[in-house]
Design an enzyme around this catalytic site. Sequence first.
Site, PDB file in Angstrom:
ATOM      1  N   THR A  39       0.833  -1.211   0.000  1.00 45.26           N
ATOM      2  CA  THR A  39       0.000   0.000   0.000  1.00 45.26           C
ATOM      3  C   THR A  39       0.867   1.259   0.000  1.00 45.26           C
ATOM      4  O   THR A  39       0.343   2.363  -0.073  1.00 45.26           O
ATOM      5  CB  THR A  39      -0.926   0.048   1.242  1.00 45.26           C
ATOM      6  OG1 THR A  39      -0.122  -0.160   2.414  1.00 45.26           O
ATOM      7  CG2 THR A  39      -2.005  -1.005   1.182  1.00 45.26           C
ATOM      8  N   THR A  94       1.331 -10.810   7.684  1.00 45.70           N
ATOM      9  CA  THR A  94       2.192  -9.632   7.856  1.00 45.70           C
ATOM     10  C   THR A  94       2.324  -9.287   9.327  1.00 45.70           C
ATOM     11  O   THR A  94       3.421  -9.022   9.820  1.00 45.70           O
ATOM     12  CB  THR A  94       1.648  -8.436   7.054  1.00 45.70           C
ATOM     13  OG1 THR A  94       1.770  -8.752   5.672  1.00 45.70           O
ATOM     14  CG2 THR A  94       2.411  -7.158   7.346  1.00 45.70           C
ATOM     15  N   TYR A 147      -6.969  -8.119  10.841  1.00 48.00           N
ATOM     16  CA  TYR A 147      -6.184  -6.962  11.304  1.00 48.00           C
ATOM     17  C   TYR A 147      -6.145  -6.935  12.829  1.00 48.00           C
ATOM     18  O   TYR A 147      -5.072  -6.905  13.430  1.00 48.00           O
ATOM     19  CB  TYR A 147      -6.817  -5.692  10.743  1.00 48.00           C
ATOM     20  CG  TYR A 147      -6.067  -4.418  11.037  1.00 48.00           C
ATOM     21  CD1 TYR A 147      -4.878  -4.111  10.378  1.00 48.00           C
ATOM     22  CD2 TYR A 147      -6.566  -3.496  11.957  1.00 48.00           C
ATOM     23  CE1 TYR A 147      -4.195  -2.921  10.633  1.00 48.00           C
ATOM     24  CE2 TYR A 147      -5.887  -2.301  12.212  1.00 48.00           C
ATOM     25  CZ  TYR A 147      -4.710  -2.018  11.559  1.00 48.00           C
ATOM     26  OH  TYR A 147      -4.042  -0.847  11.807  1.00 48.00           O
TER      27      TYR A 147
HETATM   28  P1  NAD Z   1      -0.011   2.452   5.011  1.00 46.23           P
HETATM   29  O1  NAD Z   1      -0.853   1.425   4.357  1.00 46.23           O
HETATM   30  O2  NAD Z   1       0.128   3.790   4.351  1.00 46.23           O
HETATM   31  O3  NAD Z   1       1.452   1.908   5.268  1.00 46.23           O
HETATM   32  C1  NAD Z   1       1.749   0.557   5.493  1.00 46.23           C
HETATM   33  C2  NAD Z   1       3.065   0.248   4.773  1.00 46.23           C
HETATM   34  O4  NAD Z   1       3.419  -1.128   5.023  1.00 46.23           O
HETATM   35  C3  NAD Z   1       2.950   0.402   3.255  1.00 46.23           C
HETATM   36  O5  NAD Z   1       4.047   1.126   2.762  1.00 46.23           O
HETATM   37  C4  NAD Z   1       2.954  -1.046   2.756  1.00 46.23           C
HETATM   38  O6  NAD Z   1       3.446  -1.176   1.435  1.00 46.23           O
HETATM   39  C5  NAD Z   1       3.822  -1.727   3.799  1.00 46.23           C
HETATM   40  N1  NAD Z   1       3.583  -3.174   3.913  1.00 46.23           N
HETATM   41  C6  NAD Z   1       2.399  -3.815   4.033  1.00 46.23           C
HETATM   42  N2  NAD Z   1       2.593  -5.134   4.134  1.00 46.23           N
HETATM   43  C7  NAD Z   1       3.946  -5.341   4.092  1.00 46.23           C
HETATM   44  C8  NAD Z   1       4.775  -6.492   4.142  1.00 46.23           C
HETATM   45  N3  NAD Z   1       4.264  -7.729   4.270  1.00 46.23           N
HETATM   46  N4  NAD Z   1       6.123  -6.324   4.061  1.00 46.23           N
HETATM   47  C9  NAD Z   1       6.667  -5.086   3.918  1.00 46.23           C
HETATM   48  N5  NAD Z   1       5.927  -3.960   3.850  1.00 46.23           N
HETATM   49  C10 NAD Z   1       4.581  -4.093   3.942  1.00 46.23           C
HETATM   50  O7  NAD Z   1      -0.580   2.630   6.492  1.00 46.23           O
HETATM   51  P2  NAD Z   1      -0.182   3.652   7.659  1.00 46.23           P
HETATM   52  O8  NAD Z   1      -1.390   4.442   7.991  1.00 46.23           O
HETATM   53  O9  NAD Z   1       1.087   4.334   7.345  1.00 46.23           O
HETATM   54  O10 NAD Z   1       0.039   2.638   8.868  1.00 46.23           O
HETATM   55  C11 NAD Z   1       1.345   2.278   9.311  1.00 46.23           C
HETATM   56  C12 NAD Z   1       1.231   1.373  10.529  1.00 46.23           C
HETATM   57  O11 NAD Z   1       0.555   2.058  11.585  1.00 46.23           O
HETATM   58  C13 NAD Z   1       0.466   0.080  10.271  1.00 46.23           C
HETATM   59  O12 NAD Z   1       1.091  -0.966  10.966  1.00 46.23           O
HETATM   60  C14 NAD Z   1      -0.897   0.365  10.876  1.00 46.23           C
HETATM   61  O13 NAD Z   1      -1.512  -0.813  11.309  1.00 46.23           O
HETATM   62  C15 NAD Z   1      -0.542   1.283  12.026  1.00 46.23           C
HETATM   63  N6  NAD Z   1      -1.687   2.142  12.381  1.00 46.23           N
HETATM   64  C16 NAD Z   1      -2.020   3.224  11.620  1.00 46.23           C
HETATM   65  C17 NAD Z   1      -3.109   4.006  11.979  1.00 46.23           C
HETATM   66  C18 NAD Z   1      -3.496   5.217  11.196  1.00 46.23           C
HETATM   67  O14 NAD Z   1      -4.513   5.851  11.543  1.00 46.23           O
HETATM   68  N7  NAD Z   1      -2.771   5.641  10.187  1.00 46.23           N
HETATM   69  C19 NAD Z   1      -3.871   3.663  13.104  1.00 46.23           C
HETATM   70  C20 NAD Z   1      -3.516   2.529  13.830  1.00 46.23           C
HETATM   71  C21 NAD Z   1      -2.410   1.784  13.478  1.00 46.23           C
END
Ligand code: NAD
Length: 315
Positions: A39, A94, A147
Amino acid sequence: MSKMQHYTVTGGAGFLGSRLCEKLLEQGHEVLCVDNFYTGQKANIIKMMDSPYFEMMRHDITFPLYLETDNIFNLACPASPIHYQFDPVQTTKTSVHGAINVLGLAKRVKAKIFQASTSEVYGDPACHPQREDYWGNVNPIGPRACYDEGKRCAETLFFDYHRQHNLRIKVARIFNTYGPRMAVNDGRVVSNFIVQALKNDPITLYGDGLQTRSFCYIDDLIDAFIKIMNTDDSFTGPVNLGNPREFTIRQLAEIIIDMTGSSSKIEFKPLPENDPCQRSPDISLAQKTIDWTPSTPLEEGLKPTIAYFDKILRK
Ligand code: NAD
Ligand code: UDP
Ligand code: UDP
């Protein structure tokens, strides 16, 4: 400037990860971004590629990774419901296989390791606002479970590696965060509503719109990540990170329509299964341990976010 250290950021090409990489570089550290671009986007990291202190590794963390590093931020995981439900088995892999690999890595190289956990570990909460000692209300077989349960199991692994192997861990439970660099097709509510409003398309409100969320601006959150990583080794978390100010989703729609001057009308759509009714963090632990309170009000944080999407849509 603090002493230069090596940081590995999994998910570093994503929304939060890319901003974190930038901040770490600004602080004079070396950064390795590990991402499989599931993503994430190259556009998020392209500017950093000019820096000799930034490296990018295309890698899926469900497979082992061998490298040397001082600190690991484990952010890799799709975060938007539409993305994490697209391939739910991969989402669990993941979170779980990914956690095992990064923890195995941290154990071998004796690195400090941070886990991006989530408010989703509380599920559809029966306690409000949510405190870290609440155990949650998660449907283990529902469409969000890949998730929620994946992240819960990752927390279990972090605490077992801490107890069993003395790993230095930091677990943060992140509540809804928004800001520039969210993908146009991210699917989460803030980006959806802004893109719809800017295009004068209908605003897709799921359910009656009375469910609540609290929205944290990205820069506030990233400051907290760095502060938490620098806490004493005895501090493991879990610690809630988010903005406690709570809005209904309908209020959010109205604010965004107003701020964009859009002619969009609200279109009601069915509420997704197991969509939590209310969510707001109790952040007293973060206030106490890292002296952190988010400082950006929603209307302030929405300004640069709207400007970002406006620029992207004009391209
Ligand atoms: P995002 O989707 O923009 O970023 C996730 C990143 O992880 C992407 O660059 C994707 O390519 C990479 N990725 C996914 N699966 C992978 C794998 N198997 N190996 C290597 N890379 C992989 O999401 P975000 O909002 O930046 O979220 C980042 C983290 O923070 C996540 O773990 C998410 O669960 C956590 N989080 C975010 C929020 C929020 O509101 N943004 C809230 C709670 C938790
Ligand atoms: N691992 C890794 N990089 C390392 C060390 C370990 O990716 O530098 C992975 C490896 O796949 C291993 C997992 O992490 O299976 C867990 O490692 P640990 O040492 O805890 O367990 P074991 O090697 O006994 O499975
Ligand atoms: N939502 C909505 N319209 C959208 C996207 C989301 O009404 O186009 C609602 C969703 O049902 C949820 C809230 O907004 O109640 C937050 O959804 P999001 O996907 O951003 O994150 P969640 O907190 O559910 O993980």
